[in-house]
Enzyme design. Structure first.
Site, short mmCIF file in Angstrom:
data_model
loop_
_atom_site.label_atom_id
_atom_site.label_comp_id
_atom_site.label_asym_id
_atom_site.label_seq_id
_atom_site.Cartn_x
_atom_site.Cartn_y
_atom_site.Cartn_z
N SER A 1 2.36 -4.70 17.81
CA SER A 1 3.27 -3.62 18.64
C SER A 1 3.19 -3.82 20.05
CB SER A 1 3.16 -2.33 18.03
OG SER A 1 1.48 -2.01 17.64
N PHE B 1 0.54 -1.65 -0.02
CA PHE B 1 -0.40 -0.55 0.21
C PHE B 1 0.15 1.36 0.28
CE2 PHE B 1 -2.58 -3.60 2.40
CZ PHE B 1 -4.09 -3.29 1.70
N HIS C 1 -5.10 1.28 12.33
CA HIS C 1 -5.51 2.65 11.62
C HIS C 1 -6.32 3.44 12.64
CE1 HIS C 1 -2.18 1.88 8.82
NE2 HIS C 1 -3.01 2.72 7.81
N HIS D 1 1.95 6.12 8.31
CA HIS D 1 1.27 6.59 7.29
C HIS D 1 -0.05 6.15 6.94
CE1 HIS D 1 1.10 3.51 2.93
NE2 HIS D 1 0.76 5.13 2.54
N ASP E 1 2.75 2.20 10.11
CA ASP E 1 1.47 1.78 9.69
C ASP E 1 0.94 0.19 10.00
OD1 ASP E 1 0.28 1.83 7.43
OD2 ASP E 1 1.59 1.02 5.90
N GLY F 1 3.52 -2.32 11.35
CA GLY F 1 2.64 -3.08 10.26
C GLY F 1 3.76 -3.49 8.79
C1 SAM Z 1 -2.03 -1.25 6.25
S1 SAM Z 1 -0.77 -1.95 6.58
C2 SAM Z 1 1.03 -2.62 6.48
C3 SAM Z 1 1.31 -1.57 4.77
C4 SAM Z 1 2.81 -1.47 4.90
N1 SAM Z 1 3.79 -1.05 5.33
C5 SAM Z 1 3.10 -2.27 3.00
O1 SAM Z 1 4.06 -1.35 3.16
O2 SAM Z 1 2.73 -2.52 2.22
C6 SAM Z 1 -0.87 -2.45 8.28
C7 SAM Z 1 -0.83 -3.91 8.86
O3 SAM Z 1 -0.81 -3.54 10.54
C8 SAM Z 1 -1.13 -5.01 10.71
N2 SAM Z 1 -1.29 -4.21 12.61
C9 SAM Z 1 -2.77 -3.86 12.35
N3 SAM Z 1 -2.48 -3.82 13.80
C10 SAM Z 1 -1.13 -3.82 14.36
C11 SAM Z 1 -0.23 -3.52 15.60
N4 SAM Z 1 -1.07 -3.77 16.82
N5 SAM Z 1 0.72 -3.88 15.22
C12 SAM Z 1 1.23 -3.92 14.97
N6 SAM Z 1 0.81 -4.47 13.21
C13 SAM Z 1 -0.05 -4.55 12.55
C14 SAM Z 1 -1.79 -5.54 9.57
O4 SAM Z 1 -1.33 -6.92 10.39
C15 SAM Z 1 -1.36 -4.91 8.68
O5 SAM Z 1 -0.25 -6.04 7.89
#
Ligand code: SAM
Length: 248
Positions: A101, A7, A121, A146, A118, A33
């Site tokens: 995280s 993304f 959200h 992001h 990222d 993320g």
């Molecule tokens: C928008 S995607 C990240 C996109 C990625 N940075 C890229 O370049 O394509 C969001 C990611 O954050 C992860 N996520 C959601 N909550 C999270 C948390 N509390 N800690 C770490 N990762 C998390 C999700 O599993 C998902 O894979």
């Protein structure tokens, strides 16, 4: 990076690589993320090239994520993530944490030079990520969130309230949907930094309320949101100008 699913736009990818390479601070690059590894590949290739150490990447890889329901996709992004790193030859340049995280934050004691947020959200999720890890930013380090200019509730509110609103940050801006700021605990409150942050915050703050509606934003409200967003400067970043801006 362009070969990896994910993304990030070209403009954002270039900015992230620039920030990874040129942030004038010691410490690790932390990615919250990873999804299928698009941004991880960018960060890790820069880190490998300039010997900046392994990128720390944290993601439970539980997509579709309960904390980020818009993601969709298969049960887990982990195999694709590993495949992306292997194909890019970067497996050894990433310290992978398959967890949330907040779990990584327990016992965290390393200085951070680039904090790339990222992950979750939602507002509580994005706020928690900043609250947990910003105290570990090295002076001169950079935080980048992001999706501040996409209608997610968390990133824009945290960027406006906790980053742009704080005198602990100096230079700041947007590139694509990335909101960034440099941690400058000593001189962040100086007139030039504060004035520029406030000018950006005034425009960005108009997006906070509509973003709370997320994907429910429709019709006229959506149009108004897009118009307000166009008033937030978020074009390409000139690398030389950026490097000059973040010099101590
Ligand atoms: C928008 S995607 C990240 C996109 C990625 N940075 C890229 O370049 O394509 C969001 C990611 O954050 C992860 N996520 C959601 N909550 C999270 C948390 N509390 N800690 C770490 N990762 C998390 C999700 O599993 C998902 O894979």
């Amino acid at each position: 990076m362009s070969a990896a699913p994910g993304f990030l736009t070209e403009r954002e990818a270039r900015f992230l690589a620039l920030a990874a390479a040129c942030t004038p601070a010691p410490g690790v690059i932390l990615e919250i993320g990873s999804f299928k590894g698009k941004s991880t590949v960018g960060l890790a290739s820069v880190a490998a090239r300039y010997r900046l150490g392994r990128v720390v990447a944290v993601d439970p890889h539980t997509a579709p994520s309960s904390t980020d329901p818009g993601l969709g996709g298969q049960a887990s992004s982990f195999e694709d993530f590993r495949h992306t790193l292997a194909r890019a030859g970067l497996t050894d340049h990433v310290e992978v944490h398959r967890k949330f995280s907040r779990e990584l934050a327990t016992g965290w004691n390393r200085p951070i030079r680039l904090l790339w947020i990222d992950g979750d959200h939602t507002y509580p999720g994005a706020k928690q990520d900043l609250d947990l890890f910003a105290p570990h930013l090295a002076a001169g380090g950079v935080v980048a969130l992001h999706d501040v200019l996409h209608s997610f509730a968390g990133p824009i509110r945290v960027f406006v309230e906790d980053v742009l609103g704080s005198d602990r940050y100096g230079p700041a801006g947007c590139c694509g949907s990335i909101g960034w700021a440099q941690y400058r605990p000593v001189d962040g409150g100086s007139v030039r930094f504060r004035a520029a942050r406030r000018a950006l915050a005034r425009r960005a703050a108009r997006l906070v309320r509509p973003s709370q509606r997320g994907r429910d934003l429709q019709g006229l409200a959506k149009l108004r949101y897009k118009l307000q967003r166009a008033l937030v400067p978020h074009g390409d970043v000139d690398p030389s100008a950026w490097v000059a801006a973040v010099q101590p």
